[in-house]
Structure formats: structure tokens, C-alpha cells
Design a protein around this motif. Structure first.
Motif, PDB file in Angstrom:
ATOM      1  N   HIS A 135       0.751  -1.299   0.088  1.00 18.46           N
ATOM      2  CA  HIS A 135       0.013   0.086   0.026  1.00 18.46           C
ATOM      3  C   HIS A 135       0.823   1.197  -0.130  1.00 18.46           C
ATOM      4  O   HIS A 135       0.233   2.291  -0.198  1.00 18.46           O
ATOM      5  N   ARG A 136       2.171   1.134   0.212  1.00 18.51           N
ATOM      6  CA  ARG A 136       2.886   2.386   0.230  1.00 18.51           C
ATOM      7  C   ARG A 136       3.348   2.566  -1.318  1.00 18.51           C
ATOM      8  O   ARG A 136       3.970   4.028  -1.587  1.00 18.51           O
ATOM      9  N   ARG A 159       5.054  10.962   2.255  1.00 15.98           N
ATOM     10  CA  ARG A 159       4.399  10.944   3.844  1.00 15.98           C
ATOM     11  C   ARG A 159       5.511  11.580   4.820  1.00 15.98           C
ATOM     12  O   ARG A 159       6.594  11.795   4.500  1.00 15.98           O
ATOM     13  N   PRO A 177       7.486   8.185   9.558  1.00 19.68           N
ATOM     14  CA  PRO A 177       7.240   7.841  11.071  1.00 19.68           C
ATOM     15  C   PRO A 177       8.452   7.565  11.854  1.00 19.68           C
ATOM     16  O   PRO A 177       9.468   7.613  11.504  1.00 19.68           O
ATOM     17  N   PHE A 178       8.347   8.138  13.317  1.00 24.60           N
ATOM     18  CA  PHE A 178       9.481   8.180  14.154  1.00 24.60           C
ATOM     19  C   PHE A 178      10.271   6.875  14.018  1.00 24.60           C
ATOM     20  O   PHE A 178       9.605   5.938  14.157  1.00 24.60           O
ATOM     21  N   GLU A 204       3.322   1.968  13.166  1.00 24.78           N
ATOM     22  CA  GLU A 204       4.134   2.605  12.021  1.00 24.78           C
ATOM     23  C   GLU A 204       5.314   3.112  12.612  1.00 24.78           C
ATOM     24  O   GLU A 204       6.593   3.070  11.943  1.00 24.78           O
ATOM     25  N   GLU A 205       5.168   3.843  13.843  1.00 19.15           N
ATOM     26  CA  GLU A 205       6.578   4.170  14.361  1.00 19.15           C
ATOM     27  C   GLU A 205       6.944   3.583  15.322  1.00 19.15           C
ATOM     28  O   GLU A 205       6.280   2.828  15.898  1.00 19.15           O
TER      29      GLU A 205
END
Lengths: 324, 292, 81
Positions: free
Chosen positions: A189-190, A228, A231-232, B20-21
Motif C-alpha cells: 500500500h506504500r 508521507r 514515522p519516528f 508504523e513508528e
């Protein structure tokens, strides 16, 4: 009984059915990349399932037998020769003490398997004799073979004899262009909508770097990942994720450039998004792809993947049943 | 935390993305599920691999159908969801020679692949994380303990997550292009993760130092590797101990003589207690190492 | 005089020089002795030398620098002595 390595070939190693159970510590499965050819070779010489054989990649070795033995060669289309005389593939044959086994060019396929009755008798490590070269583990002192190595061979079964073969039409062939079935998922999905299509539309060429760790493909269109805010803990490139475990057969595309399918010496995890996984039934076919061979990826769902697996099993069972 | 996202990795794997993170919560949840799955000894399951914020399971679909595998994992997720996030584990002190000659030689050799060709990796990491000097950066790096949140990539390589509040965590990008070489036992850093390179090889992490302590050895020569050839387990807690060149040389001699050992102590880690006072809790953890 | 074809032992990428800035090992028309290096094959992160297996004069190369090759593919034709 022992075999002396006169010339090692390009990359020849001791392999068996593999070393499951340690992937969570970074130790991959290893084992023969083409498991079908491994099992076939062992059956032909009367070995137990999972006995260790030699896996020769792209260029066969030259081997000197120090004692008589029953031998079978399966896998790639590379004709074996004993003292220069042609021997059949996919059929057991006898060698005498002092005989030399060599191989002709690999005309199709990428890996030959050499089974010797009794099996290559290196010490099992964590339950397997397979070589994991990156970790210097298993096989013959943890590495691919070199000239001068002397390989111990176990005791042959009483049933080992020359002339055992399968029905010829059940022996796999290795086309230079093929379709690989992929279950999309993981981080599919990315991908952008466009790249989710082009991945399956394009024809991909096996790169010369393709090896036991991973098969790299090139010459398709660059794949783009959706932009996007990362994310961390994930890297800065949109193809990056927080480092995660990689399934065997999973496809990663670092920077969107070249898809890499991880095989049995896989790196167990990392930070590249995986866009899907090749079905288990097609992993042996990847193992037999030469550099410059062509592949197209075909999407299947889980039912399709399980059907492919069942077909693989029944083809193998038919081959075993045809053993004479 | 949101619900786990599940995806099949072909017909033999389930991949579960907890978040996700990266966070300790995500790691803990994955560990708890993996532990429970292991205890159930389900036929057909061959690999259970916890990672930073996800986990991976390999199974034989001829023994357990993929849908049964998936529903089992969802069931375990529901069960451990409200569980106390406590982990019985161990804390270990790893000696590090920071700014050593070997990683320095390597990072100079690959300067053209680095964001800042005019400084060394430690100077670059100190600067972009707001520290005035390398020494100040090393003091911070070796101050708080680190959590082993994943073991892998290659045999025995630990990924470590710094046990401080998120805004204090050291973050450094990976090299622009990966190096083709990294010395064995290099202590490196990429993104928010530290790593120890268990074998020599390619890599993209920033290079900070080297440890004399082998962490992967198929020959299992040292006392702490007698049990298994890989030292680290997910969930281990690590405290870096800066050492001098003299201490490093002495340790290497001891490694060669087979007498080198590590200081290892059992601890129980509580995520709740950590969050209520990260600094104080970490200090108490580290005190366990030296018998307090 | 007979013509002899030098065959590629491996699949991969064929290089006619040892490094991009170096001159080719051999040019069309050059003399070669048996055992001379006439190129490299890159595959699996290894470079394997290709040796002339006959002495004589190279009539011409059949594969360009950085061309993809298959096992047993002719790389060059040598007019043997």
C-alpha cells in the motif's frame, strides 16, 4: 570415503534441507536454494531425505573421488562428465576411486546439485549441515569450497545403485523467461497507484549480483512510494520503514530502483518496505534463474498461492512415484 | 496504540505491524505476543521473530491453515492487550572504545558517501543532536541504558533503542550510500537505533566506536557464549561502558586467551515504572550491574 | 588457418578492460597467446578472467564492453597460427 576439490567452480557449497528455528537471532534458513532438486538428488542415490549435497552455482566444480561411490546430479542443465565422458543428469551413476567429475557449460538453470550416496558428512551445526557463508557457519568450515578441500562422505545405504532415474517428463526444465507468482501485501500500500501497476506490467532482468541472499532484478520502471511524513524511527526515504523482519521470498525495493527477492540466506530484517512475497512454490524456480534471464511478476491471492503449493507437492509426489 | 495490522508474507508468513513508528510500547506488545505464541507450541510454527515495532511468524500452511494462523494471532493480541507490560530480562555492560582507530580508518575511507565529508561521524552526530563536543555526546550515549529491540539483519546483530524520552533520543541519518565495509564489532547508529555489527561487512550506520566483546561466535569460545553462539536476545538491556585504549587492548588479550567475560545481571523491567520516571528508573537499573 | 571461438564460461556482464580508465586487454587484430586475459565476466560480485584458449590473431570481438553474456556464448574469434 572422501572427495577432493580440484577446482571449486564459482560458488560451490555444502547444503541440505536447511536450518529453521534461529531466524529471530538473524541466522537464516540456508539450505539448497532449489529444494526440489536437492530431494530428487538424494532419492536417486538412496540417501535419507535432507542429506547434505553440493550446490554448484553457474560453473560446476572439478571433483576427485578417493573411493568408489554412487553419484547423482540434478538441477541445472549442465552435463556431468566422468574422466571426460558424458553421464546423464537425473540418473544415478557409479564412479571409481581416482575418477574425476567435471561439468559442461550451464546451458539453462543456475544451480547443479551433486548427491553422493552416504551424504556429505560435515558436522551438523544447529541441526543442519548447510553453509551460511555470511555468518561463517556450518557446511565445510563455514565457507564455500576451495581447491584442496577434502570432503568426508558418510556410509551409503544398501539400496544405493547406479541407473536409478525418474520418468523423464517429470524432471523440471528451466526456461530463460518465466512468470513468478506474488502475493501482494506487507507494505504494498506504500506504492503509488501507478507503481502498483507497473511492477506487474514490466519485464524484469536478473542482475549479475543475484545470489543466495537475494535475487536482484532490474530494467523495469522505477517504483515510487507515496510521500508521507516518515514515522519516528523509520529512515528518511519514503521506501524506508522502522526496521522489521523480512519474510523469505519477500520483495524489497531500496530507493524504488531494483526489486530484491530474499532467498534462503536472507538478511533477516531491515528498514526497506517489502511490497509482497513470492509464493513458496516458485522459490525453487528463482534459484534456477541465471543472470540476464527474464521474469514477470503475476499477482495471486492466498487461494492461488495455496493452489500453487499443492501443485508443487503433487508434481514432486509423481516424480518420486516414478523412481525406478 | 491502534490495532495491529496483519498481512500475509506469501503462503508461509504472517507479518504483524504493531505500529508504523518505533516506541517501547510497540516493542513490548510484540514481545508479549511472541512469548505467548512460543509457549503455545503450535504445530507448524517454525519461526517467531519479534522486531522493533512488528513481528514475523513463519508457519507451514500444510499443517496450519493461514486463516487459522491469523485468527490465533488475533486471539493472542486480544488476550495480551491489557496485560501488565513487565519483562523478566537481563542487563549487560558492554565496553566500548569510542573514536577508535579502526572505525576511524573505515569512515575516512568512505567519506564520499557521508552527509558531511569534513568531519568524522561522532562530530557530525554530536553537532546535529545539539551537543557541544564529542566527549559530551559520548557521555550521553553511554549514560542511559539501551533496549535490544531486535536481533537480526545478519547473525547476532542487535538493534538497540535508547531508554530516554523521545525528545532526548539520539537520531542520526544513515550514510547517503552504504559502505562496502565495516569492522567487526563496530558500535554504530542509524535513525533512532544503535547496532553492534556482529560480523564484518557492508553497512550504512554512523560509526562511533568498537567493542572488544565478541557477540557472535560459532566456535563458542567465551564463557557467555557457551550456551549459544549468539549472545543477544530481544529484550536485553545494555549499558555502554567507555573504555581506554589500554583497557581495550587488555580485553582483546583476554578474548584471545578465552578468559574474557561480561557483567550480566537479571532484572525485571516494568514499562509503567519506566514511564513514570525514565531518568530515575534507568539509574536504578544500571545500579543493579554493580551489585547495589 | 582455422578460426577458433573463445566461449564465455559464465553468464554475467562482459568487460573488455580491467577498469573503466584502463585500455582494453586486447583490440581487434591484436595477437594473443594461449592463456592471455582477453576480458572479465562479472557475476555474483566476483570478476572471473576470460583467457584465450588458443594462440593467434583476434579477428574480432563478438560482444561489446559491458554486454550481457550467457554460458557458452562466443566472445571473440581467434585466427589460430
Amino acid at each position: 570415503m572422501a572427495i577432493e576439490v580440484i577446482k571449486p567452480g564459482l560458488a560451490t557449497s555444502v547444503q541440505d534441507a536447511g536450518r529453521p528455528g534461529y531466524y529471530h537471532l538473524g541466522i537464516p534458513l540456508s539450505g539448497a536454494l532449489d529444494q526440489y532438486a536437492l530431494h530428487a538428488a538424494n532419492l536417486l542415490v538412496g540417501n535419507e531425505e535432507g542429506a547434505a549435497v553440493l550446490e554448484a552455482t553457474l560453473l560446476g566444480p572439478e571433483l576427485l573421488f578417493r573411493a568408489p561411490a554412487i553419484v547423482a546430479v540434478t538441477g541445472a542443465e549442465a552435463t556431468p562428465k566422468v574422466n571426460g565422458e558424458t553421464r546423464p543428469r537425473n540418473e544415478s551413476f557409479a564412479v571409481r576411486a581416482g575418477d574425476r567429475l567435471t561439468f559442461d557449460y550451464m546451458k539453462a538453470g543456475a544451480r547443479s546439485y551433486v548427491a553422493v550416496a552416504g551424504g556429505i558428512d560435515v558436522p551438523p551445526i544447529l541441526g543442519s549441515r548447510s553453509t551460511y557463508a555470511l555468518g561463517a557457519l556450518g557446511g565445510f568450515v563455514g565457507r564455500k569450497l576451495a581447491a584442496g578441500d577434502v570432503l568426508p562422505v558418510g556410509s551409503a545405504a544398501a539400496s544405493a545403485r547406479p541407473g536409478r532415474a525418474f520418468a523423464a517428463d517429470l524432471v523440471p526444465t528451466y526456461p530463460k523467461s518465466l512468470e513468478l507468482r506474488v502475493l501482494p501485501g506487507l507494505y504494498f500500500h506504500r506504492l503509488t497507484e501507478e507503481s502498483a501497476k507497473t511492477f506487474f506490467e514490466d519485464t524484469w532482468t536478473v542482475a549479475p549480483e543475484a545470489d543466495r541472499i537475494g535475487y536482484r532484478y532490474r530494467k523495469g520502471r522505477t517504483l515510487k512510494f507515496r510521500e508521507r511524513k516518515q514515522p519516528f524511527g523509520a529512515g528518511s526515504d519514503p521506501s524506508n520503514i522502522v526496521d522489521a523482519g523480512y519474510p523469505y521470498g519477500s520483495i524489497q525495493v531500496p530507493g524504488g530502483l531494483e526489486p530484491i527477492i530474499l532467498h534462503r540466506d536472507a538478511v533477516s530484517g531491515g528498514g526497506y518496505a517489502m511490497i509482497g512475497t513470492v509464493v513458496s512454490a516458485d522459490m525453487d524456480r528463482i534459484a534456477q534463474m541465471q543472470p540476464n534471464n527474464l521474469a514477470r511478476f503475476v499477482a495471486v491471492d492466498m487461494d492461488g498461492a495455496l493452489k500453487a503449493r499443492a501443485d508443487y507437492r503433487s508434481r514432486f509426489a509423481r516424480m518420486v512415484a516414478s523412481l525406478r | 496504540m491502534r490495532a495491529i495490522r496483519y498481512s500475509f508474507g506469501g503462503d508461509e508468513h504472517v507479518f504483524a505491524e504493531i505500529d508504523e513508528e518505533m516506541s517501547l510500547e510497540a516493542f513490548f506488545k510484540g514481545m508479549a505476543i511472541c512469548r505467548e505464541l512460543g509457549e503455545r507450541r503450535i504445530a507448524g510454527v517454525s519461526e517467531i521473530c519479534p522486531a522493533n515495532a512488528s513481528y514475523l511468524v513463519r508457519f507451514d500452511p500444510d499443517v496450519i491453515h493461514p486463516n487459522t494462523m491469523l485468527s490465533t494471532l488475533k486471539e493472542i493480541e486480544a488476550e495480551v492487550g491489557g496485560a501488565e507490560l513487565e519483562l523478566p530480562t537481563r542487563i549487560v555492560e558492554i565496553p566500548v572504545l569510542y573514536n577508535d582507530p579502526w572505525t576511524r580508518e573505515t569512515l575516512m575511507r568512505f567519506r564520499d558517501r557521508h552527509q558531511d565529508p569534513n568531519s568524522i561521524d561522532l562530530e557530525y552526530a554530536a553537532r546535529i543532536n545539539g551537543y557541544a563536543s564529542i566527549d559530551e555526546f559520548i557521555a550521553v550515549h553511554s549514560g542511559a541504558p539501551w533496549f535490544v529491540s531486535m536481533v537480526g539483519f545478519v547473525a547476532g546483530l542487535p538493534f538497540l533503542f535508547q531508554m530516554v524520552e523521545r525528545q532526548k533520543q539520539i537520531e542520526v541519518p544513515k550514510y547517503l550510500r552504504p559502505r562496502t565495509d565495516t569492522p567487526k564489532l563496530t558500535v554504530g547508529h542509524g535513525g533512532c537505533f544503535a547496532a553492534i555489527y556482529s560480523v564484518r561487512g557492508a553497512g550504512g550506520y554512523q560509526l562511533f566506536g568498537i567493542t572488544p566483546a565478541p557477540i557472535y561466535d560459532p566456535a563458542q569460545k567465551l564463557p557467555y557464549l557457551k550456551n549459544f553462539m549468539v549472545f543477544f536476545r530481544p529484550g536485553d538491556i545494555v549499558k555502554w561502558k567507555p573504555i581506554s585504549r589500554e583497557e581495550y587492548d587488555r580485553d582483546v588479550e583476554a578474548v584471545e586467551a578465552g578468559t574474557f567475560d561480561l557483567t550480566i545481571r537479571p532484572v525485571k523491567f516494568s514499562l509503567k515504572a519506566f514511564h513514570s520516571d525514565p531518568g530515575g528508573y534507568s539509574r536504578r537499573l544500571v545500579e543493579v550491574l554493580h551489585g547495589h | 588457418m582455422a578460426q577458433h571461438r573463445v566461449l564465455s564460461p559464465l553468464p554475467g556482464i562482459f568487460y573488455r578492460r580491467s577498469a573503466p580508465e584502463k585500455p582494453p586487454y586486447k583490440e581487434d587484430g591484436d595477437r594473443v597467446a594461449q592463456g592471455d586475459v582477453i576480458g572479465l565476466i562479472e557475476v555474483m560480485k566476483q570478476f572471473t578472467e576470460v583467457h584465450a584458449d588458443a594462440s593467434g590473431r583476434i579477428v574480432h570481438f563478438l560482444v561489446d564492453n559491458e554486454g550481457a553474456v550467457e554460458p557458452e556464448q562466443p566472445l571473440a574469434i581467434i585466427e589460430t597460427d
